[in-house]
Design a protein around this motif. Structure first.
Motif, short mmCIF file in Angstrom:
data_model
loop_
_atom_site.label_atom_id
_atom_site.label_comp_id
_atom_site.label_asym_id
_atom_site.label_seq_id
_atom_site.Cartn_x
_atom_site.Cartn_y
_atom_site.Cartn_z
N GLY A 89 50.92 24.10 27.89
CA GLY A 89 50.65 25.49 28.21
C GLY A 89 51.07 25.83 29.62
N LEU A 90 51.38 27.09 29.83
CA LEU A 90 51.70 27.62 31.16
C LEU A 90 50.60 28.58 31.58
CD1 LEU A 90 55.49 28.43 30.64
CD2 LEU A 90 54.56 26.67 32.18
N ARG A 91 50.04 28.34 32.77
CA ARG A 91 49.00 29.21 33.31
C ARG A 91 49.65 30.10 34.37
NH1 ARG A 91 44.35 27.25 31.14
NH2 ARG A 91 42.92 28.43 32.47
N LEU A 92 49.48 31.39 34.17
CA LEU A 92 50.18 32.39 34.98
C LEU A 92 49.20 33.04 35.95
CD1 LEU A 92 52.11 34.08 32.02
CD2 LEU A 92 52.77 32.05 33.35
N PRO A 93 49.40 32.85 37.26
CA PRO A 93 48.44 33.39 38.23
C PRO A 93 48.67 34.87 38.51
CG PRO A 93 50.17 32.23 39.38
CD PRO A 93 50.45 32.06 37.90
N LYS A 94 47.57 35.52 38.91
CA LYS A 94 47.62 36.89 39.43
C LYS A 94 48.32 37.86 38.48
CE LYS A 94 47.40 35.18 44.17
NZ LYS A 94 47.27 33.76 43.82
N VAL A 95 48.07 37.72 37.19
CA VAL A 95 48.65 38.64 36.23
C VAL A 95 47.99 40.01 36.38
CG1 VAL A 95 48.94 39.15 33.78
CG2 VAL A 95 49.27 36.82 34.62
N ALA A 96 48.80 41.05 36.44
CA ALA A 96 48.27 42.40 36.64
C ALA A 96 48.76 43.39 35.61
CB ALA A 96 48.62 42.90 38.05
N ALA A 115 46.72 33.66 30.97
CA ALA A 115 46.78 34.60 32.09
C ALA A 115 45.54 34.48 32.96
CB ALA A 115 46.92 36.02 31.57
N LEU A 116 45.75 34.39 34.27
CA LEU A 116 44.65 34.40 35.24
C LEU A 116 44.59 35.79 35.87
CD1 LEU A 116 45.28 30.93 36.92
CD2 LEU A 116 43.67 31.49 35.10
N LEU A 117 43.44 36.43 35.76
CA LEU A 117 43.24 37.77 36.31
C LEU A 117 42.51 37.62 37.64
CD1 LEU A 117 42.09 39.56 33.03
CD2 LEU A 117 44.40 38.94 33.79
N GLU A 118 43.18 38.00 38.71
CA GLU A 118 42.66 37.69 40.05
C GLU A 118 42.61 38.90 40.97
OE1 GLU A 118 44.01 33.67 41.44
OE2 GLU A 118 45.57 33.97 39.92
N ALA A 140 41.52 34.26 31.80
CA ALA A 140 40.41 33.78 32.62
C ALA A 140 40.47 34.48 33.97
CB ALA A 140 40.49 32.27 32.80
N LEU A 141 39.37 34.43 34.68
CA LEU A 141 39.33 34.99 36.03
C LEU A 141 39.74 33.95 37.06
CD1 LEU A 141 35.97 36.98 36.17
CD2 LEU A 141 38.27 37.93 36.04
N GLY A 142 40.36 34.43 38.14
CA GLY A 142 40.51 33.65 39.35
C GLY A 142 39.59 34.27 40.38
N GLU A 143 38.40 33.71 40.53
CA GLU A 143 37.35 34.44 41.25
C GLU A 143 37.51 34.43 42.76
OE1 GLU A 143 33.44 33.42 39.95
OE2 GLU A 143 33.80 34.14 37.90
N ALA A 144 38.16 33.43 43.32
CA ALA A 144 38.32 33.42 44.78
C ALA A 144 39.16 34.61 45.24
CB ALA A 144 38.95 32.10 45.23
N ASP A 145 40.30 34.81 44.58
CA ASP A 145 41.16 35.94 44.94
C ASP A 145 40.51 37.27 44.57
OD1 ASP A 145 44.05 35.05 45.88
OD2 ASP A 145 43.37 33.59 44.41
#
Length: 274
Positions: A89-96, A115-118, A140-145
Motif C-alpha cells: 500500500g501507498l500512504r499519501l500525506p496531507k491529502v486535501a 489517505a492521511l488527512l492533516e 486516517a488523520l495526521g493529528e500533529a499537523d
C-alpha cells in the motif's frame, strides 16, 4: 470474517536496520516512512533503500508513506514504488482533495492507496476524498499537523475531526480508520487511555512509532472476555433463529447487532503479540 489489522508500525526509510527490526516486531503492517522521518538530504537514499527492499515480497504487509504530493519528491517516490512486488500500500500525506487521489491512482496503476488527512481542508472534504476512487482503501488523520493547522491545544479539540473521519470512512464503505501515533513512546498509560477513547469514537487499531507500543494498542482494541461471550451468544442465537429476535435477558437482536458481534469475534481470531 478475516481479522482486521490493528497495529501499523512506522520506520524511517533511510535506516534499513530499523526497518528490518520493524519487520520482525510483530506489527500487522509496517509503514516505511519517506516523509517526516527523513531529512531532505536523505530522501533519495531512503527511496533507493526502500525500493531495493521491496523488490522482494516481505514477511508482513509493507506500506510506504511517500512525500507530500505537492512537493518535489513525490513523483519520483510513486514512480519507483508503485509496481514493486513487496509493496502492499501507498500512504499519501496531507491529502486535501479527491483530485489528488484520482491523480495518484492514474499515475500508479492501482496499488492500494491510503489517505492521511492533516489539514482543516482535508477534514472538511473527508467523505469526497474517501469516495474518490476504488483504489483508495482507507483514510486516517495526521493529528500533529492537524493540531497545528487548527491551533488546537487540548486533545478534546480534535474529537470533532476524529468523528468526521470515522463517519466519512463508513459512509464511503471503507474500513474504520486507525488512530494516529501517540508521540511519547514511554507514556504507555497515556497510550492505553488514548486508545480506549479512540475505540469509543469508532476507530480500529493504531499506528505506532516504537515496538513497545504494539502490545498496548492490541490489548486496547481486542475484545474483552465479556464482549466475546456476548458476541458468541448473539451469533449463536441468530444462527438458530434467523431474523429479529429477543434474547432471554431482553436484548433485541437484529442484523446490525449480529454484524457487530461477528466483527467482535473476528478480532479474536488473531495471534497475540508476545
Amino acid at each position: 470474517m478475516t481479522a482486521p489489522p490493528l497495529t501499523w508500525l512506522y520506520a524511517p526509510g533511510d535506516r534499513p536496520r530499523v526497518v528490518a527490526k520493524a519487520l520482525a516486531a510483530g506489527a500487522d503492517v509496517v509503514v516505511i516512512d519517506l516523509e517526516d522521518a527523513v531529512a531532505p538530504d536523505r530522501k533519495e537514499y531512503a527511496r533507493e533503500a526502500t525500493t531495493e527492499l521491496l523488490t522482494e515480497p516481505q514477511p508482513v504487509p509493507v506500506h510506504v508513506r511517500v512525500n507530500a504530493l505537492d512537493g518535489p519528491f513525490a513523483a519520483a517516490d510513486l514512480a519507483a514504488l508503485a509496481a514493486l512486488p513487496g509493496l502492499s500500500g501507498l500512504r499519501l500525506p496531507k491529502v486535501a482533495s479527491p483530485e489528488q487521489i484520482i491523480g495518484v491512482a492514474a499515475a500508479t496503476g492501482g496499488p492500494p492507496l491510503y489517505a492521511l488527512l492533516e489539514t482543516a481542508l482535508g477534514v472538511e472534504r473527508a467523505y469526497r476524498i474517501a469516495a474518490a476512487h476504488p483504489s483508495l482503501r482507507g483514510i486516517a488523520l495526521g493529528e500533529a499537523d492537524l493540531r497545528a493547522d487548527l491551533g488546537v491545544r487540548g486533545d478534546a479539540g480534535l474529537d470533532w475531526s476524529r468523528s468526521r473521519v470515522v463517519v466519512a470512512a463508513r459512509a464511503a464503505g471503507l474500513a474504520p480508520p486507525s488512530q494516529t501515533v501517540h508521540p511519547d513512546t514511554r507514556d504507555l498509560e497515556g497510550l492505553a487511555a488514548s486508545c480506549a477513547h479512540g475505540r469509543a469514537l469508532g476507530f480500529l487499531g493504531r499506528a505506532a512509532i516504537h515496538p513497545r507500543q504494539l502490545p498496548i494498542i492490541e490489548r486496547a482494541y481486542l475484545p474483552t472476555e465479556r464482549e466475546l461471550e456476548e458476541a458468541e451468544t448473539i451469533v449463536k442465537a441468530a444462527t438458530a433463529q434467523p431474523g429479529a429476535l429477543a434474547l432471554p435477558d431482553g436484548r433485541f437482536v437484529d442484523a446490525a447487532v449480529v454484524a457487530t458481534a461477528q466483527r467482535t469475534l473476528s478480532l479474536a481470531r488473531r495471534p497475540a503479540l508476545s
